[in-house]
Design a protein around this motif. Structure first.
Motif, PDB file in Angstrom:
ATOM      1  N   TRP A  85      26.100 -43.780  17.161  1.00  0.00           N
ATOM      2  CA  TRP A  85      27.489 -43.821  17.632  1.00  0.00           C
ATOM      3  C   TRP A  85      27.890 -45.273  17.825  1.00  0.00           C
ATOM      4  N   ILE A  86      29.108 -45.625  17.421  1.00  0.00           N
ATOM      5  CA  ILE A  86      29.641 -46.979  17.610  1.00  0.00           C
ATOM      6  C   ILE A  86      31.034 -46.884  18.214  1.00  0.00           C
ATOM      7  N   LYS A  87      31.458 -47.960  18.867  1.00  0.00           N
ATOM      8  CA  LYS A  87      32.828 -48.019  19.370  1.00  0.00           C
ATOM      9  C   LYS A  87      33.390 -49.400  19.099  1.00  0.00           C
ATOM     10  N   ALA A  88      34.682 -49.500  19.144  1.00  0.00           N
ATOM     11  CA  ALA A  88      35.358 -50.756  18.831  1.00  0.00           C
ATOM     12  C   ALA A  88      35.005 -51.835  19.848  1.00  0.00           C
ATOM     13  N   SER A  89      34.935 -53.051  19.393  1.00  0.00           N
ATOM     14  CA  SER A  89      34.642 -54.167  20.300  1.00  0.00           C
ATOM     15  C   SER A  89      35.759 -54.380  21.316  1.00  0.00           C
ATOM     16  N   ALA A  90      36.967 -53.863  21.037  1.00  0.00           N
ATOM     17  CA  ALA A  90      38.091 -54.000  21.968  1.00  0.00           C
ATOM     18  C   ALA A  90      38.042 -52.959  23.090  1.00  0.00           C
ATOM     19  N   SER A  91      37.073 -52.057  23.068  1.00  0.00           N
ATOM     20  CA  SER A  91      36.963 -51.044  24.112  1.00  0.00           C
ATOM     21  C   SER A  91      36.721 -51.706  25.457  1.00  0.00           C
ATOM     22  N   GLU A 105      35.962 -49.428  31.294  1.00  0.00           N
ATOM     23  CA  GLU A 105      36.312 -48.187  31.976  1.00  0.00           C
ATOM     24  C   GLU A 105      36.149 -46.976  31.076  1.00  0.00           C
ATOM     25  N   GLY A 106      35.702 -47.178  29.854  1.00  0.00           N
ATOM     26  CA  GLY A 106      35.466 -46.071  28.944  1.00  0.00           C
ATOM     27  C   GLY A 106      36.698 -45.587  28.217  1.00  0.00           C
ATOM     28  N   SER A 107      37.738 -46.398  28.166  1.00  0.00           N
ATOM     29  CA  SER A 107      38.962 -46.003  27.451  1.00  0.00           C
ATOM     30  C   SER A 107      38.779 -46.249  25.966  1.00  0.00           C
ATOM     31  N   CYS A 108      37.982 -45.401  25.354  1.00  0.00           N
ATOM     32  CA  CYS A 108      37.718 -45.586  23.939  1.00  0.00           C
ATOM     33  C   CYS A 108      37.118 -44.318  23.352  1.00  0.00           C
ATOM     34  N   VAL A 109      36.962 -44.337  22.069  1.00  0.00           N
ATOM     35  CA  VAL A 109      36.267 -43.271  21.371  1.00  0.00           C
ATOM     36  C   VAL A 109      35.104 -43.896  20.608  1.00  0.00           C
ATOM     37  N   GLU A 110      34.154 -43.062  20.270  1.00  0.00           N
ATOM     38  CA  GLU A 110      33.004 -43.497  19.490  1.00  0.00           C
ATOM     39  C   GLU A 110      33.001 -42.735  18.169  1.00  0.00           C
ATOM     40  N   MET A 111      32.443 -43.343  17.148  1.00  0.00           N
ATOM     41  CA  MET A 111      32.392 -42.730  15.826  1.00  0.00           C
ATOM     42  C   MET A 111      31.000 -42.881  15.232  1.00  0.00           C
ATOM     43  N   ARG A 112      30.686 -41.967  14.340  1.00  0.00           N
ATOM     44  CA  ARG A 112      29.445 -42.072  13.578  1.00  0.00           C
ATOM     45  C   ARG A 112      29.600 -41.277  12.285  1.00  0.00           C
ATOM     46  N   SER A 113      28.706 -41.545  11.363  1.00  0.00           N
ATOM     47  CA  SER A 113      28.610 -40.769  10.134  1.00  0.00           C
ATOM     48  C   SER A 113      27.504 -39.738  10.340  1.00  0.00           C
TER      49      SER A 113
END
Length: 66
Positions: free
Chosen positions: A5-11, A14-22
């Motif tokens: 799982w990865i998330k944007a460096s701008a996250s 406070e956890g205001s982000c999403v994570e993505m993976r293949s």
């Protein structure tokens, strides 16, 4: 093949982000604050179309609160 799982460096912290993976030839997206919750799954073509729109600023109006 499954990537981590990865998330944007701008996250923010406070956890205001999403994570993505293949995973299984799909792109999965989840809420960082609810890692055990639902996962959205997109084909590579669907995700590529979304990325193209984001790069072209097609969705910027959604941030205006309209």
């Amino acid at each position: 093949m499954t990537t981590p799982w990865i998330k944007a460096s701008a996250s923010n912290e406070e956890g205001s982000c999403v994570e993505m993976r293949s995973h299984d030839d799909m792109i999965e997206v989840r809420d960082t604050k609810d890692r055990g919750g639902p996962v959205l799954r997109f084909t590579r073509a669907e995700f590529a179309a979304w990325l193209d729109g984001a790069r072209g600023r097609e969705f910027d109006h959604l941030l205006d609160g309209a």
